[in-house]
Design a protein around this motif. Structure first.
Motif, PDB file in Angstrom:
ATOM      1  N   GLY A 139      -0.137   7.094   0.349  1.00  0.00           N
ATOM      2  CA  GLY A 139       0.740   5.945   0.548  1.00  0.00           C
ATOM      3  C   GLY A 139       2.065   6.091  -0.172  1.00  0.00           C
ATOM      4  O   GLY A 139       3.111   5.650   0.347  1.00  0.00           O
ATOM      5  N   TRP A 144      -5.943   8.064  -0.891  1.00  0.00           N
ATOM      6  CA  TRP A 144      -5.280   7.048  -0.072  1.00  0.00           C
ATOM      7  C   TRP A 144      -4.009   6.542  -0.745  1.00  0.00           C
ATOM      8  O   TRP A 144      -2.966   6.372  -0.106  1.00  0.00           O
ATOM      9  N   LEU A 145      -4.085   6.310  -2.048  1.00  0.00           N
ATOM     10  CA  LEU A 145      -2.933   5.792  -2.782  1.00  0.00           C
ATOM     11  C   LEU A 145      -1.823   6.829  -2.853  1.00  0.00           C
ATOM     12  O   LEU A 145      -0.641   6.516  -2.598  1.00  0.00           O
ATOM     13  N   ASP A 164       7.513  -0.069  -4.720  1.00  0.00           N
ATOM     14  CA  ASP A 164       6.092   0.196  -4.493  1.00  0.00           C
ATOM     15  C   ASP A 164       5.308  -0.483  -5.607  1.00  0.00           C
ATOM     16  O   ASP A 164       5.432  -0.121  -6.791  1.00  0.00           O
ATOM     17  N   THR A 181       6.213  -2.507  -0.691  1.00  0.00           N
ATOM     18  CA  THR A 181       4.870  -2.153  -0.244  1.00  0.00           C
ATOM     19  C   THR A 181       3.906  -2.518  -1.353  1.00  0.00           C
ATOM     20  O   THR A 181       4.092  -2.097  -2.503  1.00  0.00           O
ATOM     21  N   HIS A 228       0.276  -2.054  -2.727  1.00  0.00           N
ATOM     22  CA  HIS A 228      -0.946  -1.267  -2.698  1.00  0.00           C
ATOM     23  C   HIS A 228      -1.990  -2.051  -3.507  1.00  0.00           C
ATOM     24  O   HIS A 228      -1.986  -2.019  -4.750  1.00  0.00           O
ATOM     25  N   ASP A 259       0.944 -10.081   7.679  1.00  0.00           N
ATOM     26  CA  ASP A 259       1.762  -8.959   8.102  1.00  0.00           C
ATOM     27  C   ASP A 259       2.895  -9.512   8.950  1.00  0.00           C
ATOM     28  O   ASP A 259       3.111 -10.732   8.976  1.00  0.00           O
ATOM     29  N   SER A 282       5.688   6.003   1.858  1.00  0.00           N
ATOM     30  CA  SER A 282       6.437   4.769   1.635  1.00  0.00           C
ATOM     31  C   SER A 282       7.937   4.979   1.758  1.00  0.00           C
ATOM     32  O   SER A 282       8.493   5.976   1.281  1.00  0.00           O
ATOM     33  N   TYR A 337      -9.531  -2.419  -0.975  1.00  0.00           N
ATOM     34  CA  TYR A 337      -8.213  -1.835  -1.197  1.00  0.00           C
ATOM     35  C   TYR A 337      -7.510  -1.688   0.153  1.00  0.00           C
ATOM     36  O   TYR A 337      -8.103  -1.325   1.162  1.00  0.00           O
ATOM     37  N   ARG A 338      -6.229  -2.019   0.154  1.00  0.00           N
ATOM     38  CA  ARG A 338      -5.467  -2.104   1.392  1.00  0.00           C
ATOM     39  C   ARG A 338      -3.984  -2.227   1.062  1.00  0.00           C
ATOM     40  O   ARG A 338      -3.644  -2.402  -0.108  1.00  0.00           O
ATOM     41  N   ARG A 339      -3.141  -2.186   2.097  1.00  0.00           N
ATOM     42  CA  ARG A 339      -1.690  -2.295   1.890  1.00  0.00           C
ATOM     43  C   ARG A 339      -1.126  -3.485   2.629  1.00  0.00           C
ATOM     44  O   ARG A 339      -1.581  -3.824   3.726  1.00  0.00           O
ATOM     45  N   GLN A 345       2.851  -4.905   3.711  1.00  0.00           N
ATOM     46  CA  GLN A 345       4.277  -4.563   3.775  1.00  0.00           C
ATOM     47  C   GLN A 345       5.112  -5.831   3.789  1.00  0.00           C
ATOM     48  O   GLN A 345       4.760  -6.806   4.471  1.00  0.00           O
TER      49      GLN A 345
END
Length: 553
Positions: free
Chosen positions: A352, A348-349, A361, A308, A310, A54, A356, A298-300, A302
């Motif tokens: 997001g 969640w997606l 994406d 972003t 996903h 990050d 965003s 599952y996570r993001r 940046q």
């Protein structure tokens, strides 16, 4: 960029491999522990890695093993805790050390080490290494992401999948490392569960798995360790941070949610063991520490406001495959209640997408997203193991990015052991319907054997599915330059993997323009009829080698 010597290898990469040992000999003023002095050989046989960057940190990883192939999965390590010194520097010779500390390697976690760092400069490169007693690890290179609110001009991205150790040498990992990526995405099938002699390519596998089919924690640890000893894989890990997600073979072929491929008594124990070993062997944050049967994967990520990511989990929460695992004509695949992500991840997606503000994406995920009908005419025959087996789930996700006004939706995919590029639609049965996104699919690192150079126009699926624009059945990866105005993706291939040392080249290039959904071919290398590539067998649908990953019958 690094300067290159006459061998074509960057000096930075040589330092990241075994050549770093001499430079690293000054780390620490004293052995990390008395136990460290007792180790007769280096415990850093599995290399080093970093991940999940990050804008202020990342994860540093290593795992101690003096005997990586030990059947008990403990890498020949004594049954005791080891202190592991780590060091982070702003230069490759470690003259400017910015952080250091001591981590604990415990037997209960396979002597793995995860150092999660924060408070670092954004958009900066760093070098790292570890020490136990007199033994010093190779050095790795990693970086932070740009500031969350910045607008970086360029991201050098690479994505890979499907590295079956038995089917060939990991040359593509080595060639990928030589391109100096900023970030590597691994989209699943990092390792395979089969015992030697089960999943074979024509002419015989170039090398074999150690141990039985992976079912216990010891089995999975041993298998991961065997893969991690590969020098080409180690070089790729040491070159840049990775973001990883698993598919099926990290556990068992074609598993779905709580359902194994075939019924067996130890399924839940096997899943617990596989998840634990996966975390132990990957540069994941503590948010991914498994809790019994579950792991948060599952996570993001940046990359400033440029992208972003996903990162999805299409295994753990999916409904069972409809009508079996293979290619079927199956009305149940259209059942609106079916999901490949599960309702919580889907929400969640979609959330997001609405939150965003990125230029791009990107969905980093495992199985083919676009429709791939295998038969001409009104009756469909599609893969039940891909999004084609969950059509309502796919439509909800696609409609979700449209409703959210996502500027540039791009899906990155692995699994099928071949390169593909496709336009994404809401209605795949109407070729004139508007294009609403783009998909880039990377081939395998080795799975399926050498493959063979192919003319995309000879593939029947491109004629049946006009939204699919490219296919190639060779091994390799995808390198993509992500900028403010476009994504330029190079489909990289190596001509063979049955022996090491192949050079890589661009087979085709595609562009995705800002605010112009869909893929545009910008380069295609002609087929070389003399090129090698006989040690593989494409399945009847052109997926390279049974795109669901199953062994040959």
């Amino acid at each position: 960029m690094s300067t290159f010597d006459k061998t074509g290898l960057s000096r930075r990469l040589l330092l990241a491999g075994g050549g770093a040992i001499g430079v690293a000999a000054t780390i620490g003023a004293a052995p990390a522990s008395g136990a460290g002095r007792e180790l007769p050989t280096s415990p850093f046989t599995l290399g080093v890695a970093s991940g999940d960057p990050d804008d202020n940190g990342f994860v540093l990883w290593t795992r101690l093993a003096v005997d990586p192939h030990a059947e008990d999965g403990m890498g020949g390590m004594p049954d005791r805790v080891f202190e592991v010194r780590w060091e982070l520097a702003a230069d490759e010779r470690f003259r400017h050390v910015v952080r250091n500390g001591v981590a604990t390697a415990r037997p209960a976690w396979g002597h793995s080490v995860h150092v999660e760092l924060h408070g670092l400069r954004p958009d900066a490169w760093y070098w790292y290494r570890f020490r136990v007693g007199r033994h010093v690890s190779p050095a790795g290179r990693t970086r932070t992401a740009p500031s969350r609110w910045s607008n970086p001009n360029l991201l050098n991205l690479a994505f890979v999948s499907c590295s079956q150790f038995e089917h060939g040498y990991f040359t593509a990992y080595k060639r990928l490392a030589e391109t100096d990526p900023d970030l590597v995405l691994h989209l699943g099938d990092y390792q395979y569960e089969y015992k030697a002699g089960v999943y074979n390519i024509p002419g015989g596998n170039p090398r074999d798995h150690e141990g039985p089919e992976t079912e216990t924690l010891a089995n999975y640890r041993q298998r991961h360790a065997q893969y991690k000893t590969d020098p080409d894989l180690q070089q790729a890990h040491a070159a840049a941070p990775w973001a990883v997600v698993f598919d099926d073979h990290e556990v068992e072929n074609n598993w779905a949610g709580d359902i194994p491929e075939e019924p067996h008594d130890n399924w839940y124990d096997r899943r617990v063991a596989a998840f634990r070993a996966y975390y132990e062997n990957m540069p994941l944050r503590r948010t991914s520490v498994p809790k019994g049967l579950d792991i948060q994967i599952y996570r993001r990520l940046q990359w400033g406001r440029l992208a972003t990511f996903h990162m999805l989990d299409t295994r753990q929460f999916r409904d069972d495959q409809a009508c079996g695992d293979g290619y079927q004509t199956c009305p149940e695949a259209d059942n609106p209640a079916r999901s490949i992500t599960g309702p919580e991840q889907e929400a969640w997606l979609l959330d997001g997408f609405h939150r965003s503000d990125a230029r791009w994406d990107v969905l980093g995920q495992q199985v083919f997203f676009a429709q791939r009908d295998q038969t001409a005419g009104p009756v469909k025959k599609t893969s039940m193991d891909a999004w084609d087996g969950y059509t309502a789930s796919r439509r909800r996700i696609t409609q979700g990015w449209l409703d959210a006004g996502v500027r540039n939706p791009v899906v990155l995919t692995g699994d099928v052991h071949s390169h593909w590029a496709a336009d994404l639609k809401l209605d795949y049965d109407d070729p004139t319907s508007r294009t609403v996104g783009s998909e880039l699919v990377c081939t395998s690192i080795t799975s399926g054997g050498d493959g063979k150079d192919t003319n995309p126009t000879d593939n029947a699926q491109l004629k049946i599915n006009p939204h699919v624009k490219f296919y190639n059945n060779q091994r390799g990866w995808v390198s993509a330059k992500v900028s403010q105005t476009e994504i330029n993706a190079d489909f990289m291939v190596v001509p063979y993997v049955h022996t090491p040392g192949a050079e890589a080249h661009v087979k085709a290039s595609f562009a995705i323009e800002d605010r112009v959904p869909g893929v545009q071919q910008t380069y295609l290398r002609p087929v070389d009829p003399a090129a090698p590539g006989l040690r593989s067998t494409p399945d009847e649908f052109g997926d390279g080698y049974y795109g669901d990953g199953s062994p040959t019958p």
